[in-house]
Design a protein around this motif. Sequence first.
Motif, short mmCIF file in Angstrom:
data_model
loop_
_atom_site.label_atom_id
_atom_site.label_comp_id
_atom_site.label_asym_id
_atom_site.label_seq_id
_atom_site.Cartn_x
_atom_site.Cartn_y
_atom_site.Cartn_z
N THR A 65 56.43 -90.95 34.66
CA THR A 65 55.86 -90.55 33.38
C THR A 65 54.40 -91.02 33.33
O THR A 65 53.89 -91.57 34.31
CB THR A 65 56.65 -91.19 32.22
OG1 THR A 65 56.43 -92.60 32.24
CG2 THR A 65 58.13 -90.88 32.31
N GLU A 66 53.80 -90.86 32.19
CA GLU A 66 52.41 -91.32 32.03
C GLU A 66 52.28 -92.83 32.23
O GLU A 66 51.29 -93.31 32.77
CB GLU A 66 51.90 -90.94 30.64
CG GLU A 66 50.46 -91.32 30.41
CD GLU A 66 49.96 -90.93 29.04
OE1 GLU A 66 48.86 -91.40 28.68
OE2 GLU A 66 50.64 -90.16 28.32
N HIS A 67 53.32 -93.59 31.83
CA HIS A 67 53.24 -95.04 31.84
C HIS A 67 54.18 -95.73 32.83
O HIS A 67 53.96 -96.89 33.17
CB HIS A 67 53.56 -95.59 30.44
CG HIS A 67 52.71 -95.01 29.37
ND1 HIS A 67 53.11 -93.93 28.60
CD2 HIS A 67 51.47 -95.33 28.95
CE1 HIS A 67 52.15 -93.62 27.74
NE2 HIS A 67 51.15 -94.45 27.93
N LEU A 68 55.26 -95.04 33.25
CA LEU A 68 56.32 -95.68 34.02
C LEU A 68 56.78 -94.84 35.19
O LEU A 68 56.63 -93.62 35.19
CB LEU A 68 57.56 -95.89 33.12
CG LEU A 68 57.42 -96.69 31.85
CD1 LEU A 68 58.68 -96.53 31.00
CD2 LEU A 68 57.19 -98.15 32.18
N HIS A 109 65.54 -99.16 36.87
CA HIS A 109 64.27 -99.73 37.34
C HIS A 109 63.15 -99.09 36.53
O HIS A 109 63.01 -97.86 36.52
CB HIS A 109 64.05 -99.42 38.82
CG HIS A 109 65.06 -100.05 39.72
ND1 HIS A 109 64.74 -101.02 40.62
CD2 HIS A 109 66.40 -99.86 39.84
CE1 HIS A 109 65.82 -101.39 41.27
NE2 HIS A 109 66.85 -100.70 40.81
N CYS A 110 62.37 -99.92 35.83
CA CYS A 110 61.22 -99.47 35.05
C CYS A 110 59.99 -100.13 35.66
O CYS A 110 59.77 -101.33 35.48
CB CYS A 110 61.34 -99.88 33.59
SG CYS A 110 62.71 -99.15 32.73
N PHE A 136 62.38 -104.72 34.82
CA PHE A 136 61.06 -104.33 34.32
C PHE A 136 60.01 -104.94 35.23
O PHE A 136 59.76 -106.15 35.17
CB PHE A 136 60.87 -104.78 32.86
CG PHE A 136 61.79 -104.08 31.91
CD1 PHE A 136 61.51 -102.80 31.47
CD2 PHE A 136 62.95 -104.69 31.48
CE1 PHE A 136 62.36 -102.13 30.59
CE2 PHE A 136 63.82 -104.04 30.60
CZ PHE A 136 63.53 -102.76 30.17
N ASP A 137 59.43 -104.11 36.08
CA ASP A 137 58.40 -104.56 37.02
C ASP A 137 57.05 -104.44 36.30
O ASP A 137 56.51 -103.35 36.13
CB ASP A 137 58.43 -103.69 38.27
CG ASP A 137 57.39 -104.09 39.31
OD1 ASP A 137 56.39 -104.75 38.95
OD2 ASP A 137 57.57 -103.72 40.47
N ALA A 164 70.66 -106.11 29.71
CA ALA A 164 70.04 -107.35 30.22
C ALA A 164 68.69 -106.96 30.83
O ALA A 164 68.54 -105.85 31.33
CB ALA A 164 70.91 -108.02 31.26
N SER A 165 67.73 -107.90 30.78
CA SER A 165 66.39 -107.63 31.29
C SER A 165 65.99 -108.65 32.34
O SER A 165 66.05 -109.85 32.09
CB SER A 165 65.34 -107.72 30.17
OG SER A 165 65.57 -106.80 29.17
N ALA A 166 65.57 -108.14 33.49
CA ALA A 166 64.92 -108.98 34.49
C ALA A 166 63.47 -108.54 34.52
O ALA A 166 63.17 -107.36 34.72
CB ALA A 166 65.57 -108.81 35.86
N ILE A 167 62.57 -109.49 34.28
CA ILE A 167 61.14 -109.18 34.26
C ILE A 167 60.54 -109.65 35.56
O ILE A 167 60.57 -110.85 35.88
CB ILE A 167 60.45 -109.86 33.07
CG1 ILE A 167 61.11 -109.44 31.75
CG2 ILE A 167 58.96 -109.55 33.07
CD1 ILE A 167 60.66 -110.26 30.55
#
Length: 131
Positions: free
Chosen positions: A13-16, A26-27, A60-61, A86-89
């Motif tokens: 996308t434009e951002h991801l 995976h973002c 979230f990379d 759940a979020s892994a940053i």
Amino acid sequence: MANFEKNPNIRSTEHLELFVEGGILHCIYKEVDMVDLEYAQACVSERLAFIDGKAYPSLFDITRIKQSTKEARDFMANEGNDLVSASAILIGSPMLKMTANFYIMVNKPKNPTRMFTDRKSALEWLSQFSA
């Protein structure tokens, strides 16, 4: 890394850059100097459109983000976590480490959230939340 041109299950996308692998979303954030509220809202809209109502543990990379505003972090910790089990940053710099720690400790995301410096450890931790 995923091949974004040939796989229809991967969206740029434009951002991801977005894809699901092993039950984990995976973002990957594209390079940007500042994530403000408008940018954060656009990222969440793009993510929600991609997952189409299904919740995922999410990586979230943010290694290519330089900074974020307080408003963006507040939004991401609350409304921005919709359908994230759940979020892994994933971070890559001391500045991002400081920002991610601040986000986790002060903004207090509504789901289990941890910060990582390597993708493998992040995915191992997230695997406990995948179906």
